[in-house]
Design an enzyme around this catalytic site. Structure first.
Site, PDB file in Angstrom:
ATOM      1  N   PHE A 129       0.844  -1.188   0.000  1.00 51.02           N
ATOM      2  CA  PHE A 129       0.000   0.000   0.000  1.00 51.02           C
ATOM      3  C   PHE A 129       0.880   1.238   0.000  1.00 51.02           C
ATOM      4  O   PHE A 129       1.690   1.426   0.908  1.00 51.02           O
ATOM      5  CB  PHE A 129      -0.951   0.048   1.200  1.00 51.02           C
ATOM      6  CG  PHE A 129      -1.826   1.267   1.176  1.00 51.02           C
ATOM      7  CD1 PHE A 129      -2.929   1.328   0.330  1.00 51.02           C
ATOM      8  CD2 PHE A 129      -1.531   2.383   1.947  1.00 51.02           C
ATOM      9  CE1 PHE A 129      -3.720   2.482   0.267  1.00 51.02           C
ATOM     10  CE2 PHE A 129      -2.321   3.529   1.885  1.00 51.02           C
ATOM     11  CZ  PHE A 129      -3.415   3.577   1.047  1.00 51.02           C
ATOM     12  N   ASP A 217       9.227   2.803   1.710  1.00 49.86           N
ATOM     13  CA  ASP A 217       8.067   3.553   2.187  1.00 49.86           C
ATOM     14  C   ASP A 217       7.986   3.338   3.698  1.00 49.86           C
ATOM     15  O   ASP A 217       7.535   2.294   4.162  1.00 49.86           O
ATOM     16  CB  ASP A 217       6.811   3.051   1.461  1.00 49.86           C
ATOM     17  CG  ASP A 217       5.534   3.718   1.947  1.00 49.86           C
ATOM     18  OD1 ASP A 217       5.552   4.325   3.038  1.00 49.86           O
ATOM     19  OD2 ASP A 217       4.513   3.612   1.238  1.00 49.86           O
ATOM     20  N   LYS A 246       2.698  10.235   8.067  1.00 45.04           N
ATOM     21  CA  LYS A 246       1.976   9.926   9.307  1.00 45.04           C
ATOM     22  C   LYS A 246       2.544  10.519  10.608  1.00 45.04           C
ATOM     23  O   LYS A 246       2.140  11.589  11.018  1.00 45.04           O
ATOM     24  CB  LYS A 246       1.817   8.408   9.418  1.00 45.04           C
ATOM     25  CG  LYS A 246       0.932   7.857   8.287  1.00 45.04           C
ATOM     26  CD  LYS A 246       0.350   6.507   8.596  1.00 45.04           C
ATOM     27  CE  LYS A 246      -0.831   6.181   7.702  1.00 45.04           C
ATOM     28  NZ  LYS A 246      -0.517   5.446   6.481  1.00 45.04           N
TER      29      LYS A 246
HETATM   30  C1  LIG Z   1      -0.793   5.673   5.067  1.00 49.26           C
HETATM   31  C2  LIG Z   1       0.200   5.174   4.104  1.00 49.26           C
HETATM   32  C3  LIG Z   1       0.393   5.795   2.863  1.00 49.26           C
HETATM   33  C4  LIG Z   1      -0.473   6.934   2.375  1.00 49.26           C
HETATM   34  O1  LIG Z   1      -0.363   8.074   3.146  1.00 49.26           O
HETATM   35  P1  LIG Z   1      -1.458   9.253   2.966  1.00 49.26           P
HETATM   36  O2  LIG Z   1      -0.973  10.326   3.894  1.00 49.26           O
HETATM   37  O3  LIG Z   1      -2.777   8.689   3.345  1.00 49.26           O
HETATM   38  O4  LIG Z   1      -1.418   9.669   1.541  1.00 49.26           O
HETATM   39  C5  LIG Z   1       1.389   5.296   2.047  1.00 49.26           C
HETATM   40  N1  LIG Z   1       2.150   4.268   2.412  1.00 49.26           N
HETATM   41  C6  LIG Z   1       1.996   3.655   3.604  1.00 49.26           C
HETATM   42  C7  LIG Z   1       2.894   2.514   3.971  1.00 49.26           C
HETATM   43  C8  LIG Z   1       1.013   4.071   4.485  1.00 49.26           C
HETATM   44  O5  LIG Z   1       0.835   3.443   5.647  1.00 49.26           O
END
Ligand SMILES: *Cc1c(COP(=O)(O)O)cnc(C)c1O
Length: 391
Positions: A129, A217, A246
């Site tokens: 994701f 990520d 986050k």
């Molecule tokens: C939450 C998340 C995203 C997306 O972040 P947003 O601020 O909602 O765009 C991307 N990668 C990972 C691993 C995430 O947990």
């Protein structure tokens, strides 16, 4: 009040909070809850931390926004701090995780372009994701998030997470076109999936060998969540590109893409930008978050309480036939169930005053603030135990 005027992208519980402090939230009737979601790994230093409150209010009274047409002291300060903590060279600031990953993907494109690769490919992982923009959606997996959004940009090849042989196969099939590997160190949204030991190191070696960019990520795993500043620091590797969001703002929107070596020098004036990204408010809050984590020893607390939580859950849920697996690192813990339990998050909140998340239908995901203490760990264990038993 009614939600009829909102597009129905979420199905929120009929629960609304008016106040938060530390690990606790209070609903509109004044009932207290223990928060083991932290706004999905966002409020890592707890709700309404006094230092964050004063940083926000002080900065709001001074200056919120000037744009990147002028230099911004707090932005430089935050970049310097992140670079120092991560071993990267330079940062670019965004407003969200998806944007930070878009930044990383654009760097991968530029990297390929400089190498004369005409149709560059990025290797991504099954069940990944990376966000909800068209580009990051394309890099993500899962029918639910992708349904109805074809044709997505197709510059990706997908391999099973944690499977080194599959990566080698991809290399054989597409080698010359591949410019980067993008992955989460631990897959959060797909249920706290961990790669086998040594995988990250092997990916790093492969990237070195082929001169691919290793792009991590760390949007969910970063900022102390797993007990290190960044999850890659458990594995003794350093990526070429890392994305954050986050926990960096503890609730104030901010994202960042950090890069090292060649990847840090690819952008030139005009090749990327953001109106809000790196504004004084968000960056000052980011600096404050990092200071709090350092001063309160929250990395160590995340390790300690995370190990405790994992061990206690394993005891508490040992005889429960609906629990298939319990895994995690630091304060990122998944409890995989044999089948979805209806209304589990509602039951935990309503009957046990505990906020938990369930991802992909059947994995309970615990992401409490990094400030959680031993007594609260017990409260989480008891609440989860009872909620799962009752269901
Ligand atoms: C939450 C998340 C995203 C997306 O972040 P947003 O601020 O909602 O765009 C991307 N990668 C990972 C691993 C995430 O947990």
């Amino acid at each position: 009040m009614t939600a009829a005027c909102l597009m129905s992208t979420y199905q929120p519980l009929a629960l609304s909070f008016s106040k938060g402090l530390g690990t606790r939230l209070w609903d509109q009737a004044g009932r207290e809850y223990l928060d083991a979601v932290a706004g999905v790994a966002v409020t890592n230093v707890g709700h309404s931390h006094p230092r964050i409150v004063s940083a926000i209010s002080e900065q709001a009274g001074l200056l919120l926004h000037t744009s990147n047409l002028y230099s911004i002291d707090w932005q430089q300060k935050l970049a310097q701090k992140l670079v120092q903590l991560s071993g990267m060279d330079r940062a670019f600031f965004n407003n969200s995780g998806a944007e930070a990953n878009e930044t990383a993907l654009k760097l991968a494109r530029l990297y390929g372009w400089h190498k004369g690769i005409e149709q560059p490919l990025v290797v991504v992982m099954e069940n990944a994701f990376h966000g909800r923009t068209l580009g990051t959606l394309s890099a993500s997996d899962g029918p639910a998030v992708r349904l109805g959004f074809n044709e997505l940009p197709g510059d990706f090849i997908k391999v099973p997470f944690g499977d080194l042989a599959a990566l080698e196969t991809a290399l054989k099939a597409h080698g010359p076109r591949i410019v980067a590997v993008l992955m989460e160190p631990i897959q959060g949204e797909s249920g706290v999936q961990m790669a086998p030991p040594g995988y990250l190191k092997a990916v790093r070696e492969l990237c070195n060998r082929r001169a691919w960019l290793m792009m991590l990520d760390e949007i969910q795993t970063g900022i102390g969540r797993t007990g290190q500043w960044f999850a890659f620091q458990h594995e003794g590797v350093v990526p070429d590109i890392m994305t954050l969001a986050k926990g960096l703002g503890n609730g104030v929107p901010i994202g960042a893409c950090l890069a090292r070596g060649k990847a840090a020098d690819l952008f030139t004036p005009g090749s990327h930008g953001s109106t809000f990204g790196g504004n004084p408010l968000a960056c000052r809050v980011g600096c404050t978050v990092l200071e709090i984590i350092e001063e309160q020893g929250l990395l160590e607390n995340a390790r300690l309480q995370g190990e405790r939580l994992l061990a206690r859950l394993r005891v508490e849920l040992a005889d429960n036939p609906s629990v298939l697996a319990i895994r995690g690192q630091g304060l990122m813990i998944g409890i995989e169930l044999a089948h979805p339990i209806r209304d589990l998050t509602l039951i935990a909140a309503r009957d046990h005053g505990l906020l938990i998340n369930v991802t992909r239908g059947k994995t309970i995901r615990l992401l409490p603030p990094l400030t959680i203490d031993e007594r609260e760990v017990e409260m989480v264990v008891r609440g989860v135990g009872r909620a799962v038993k009752a269901a």
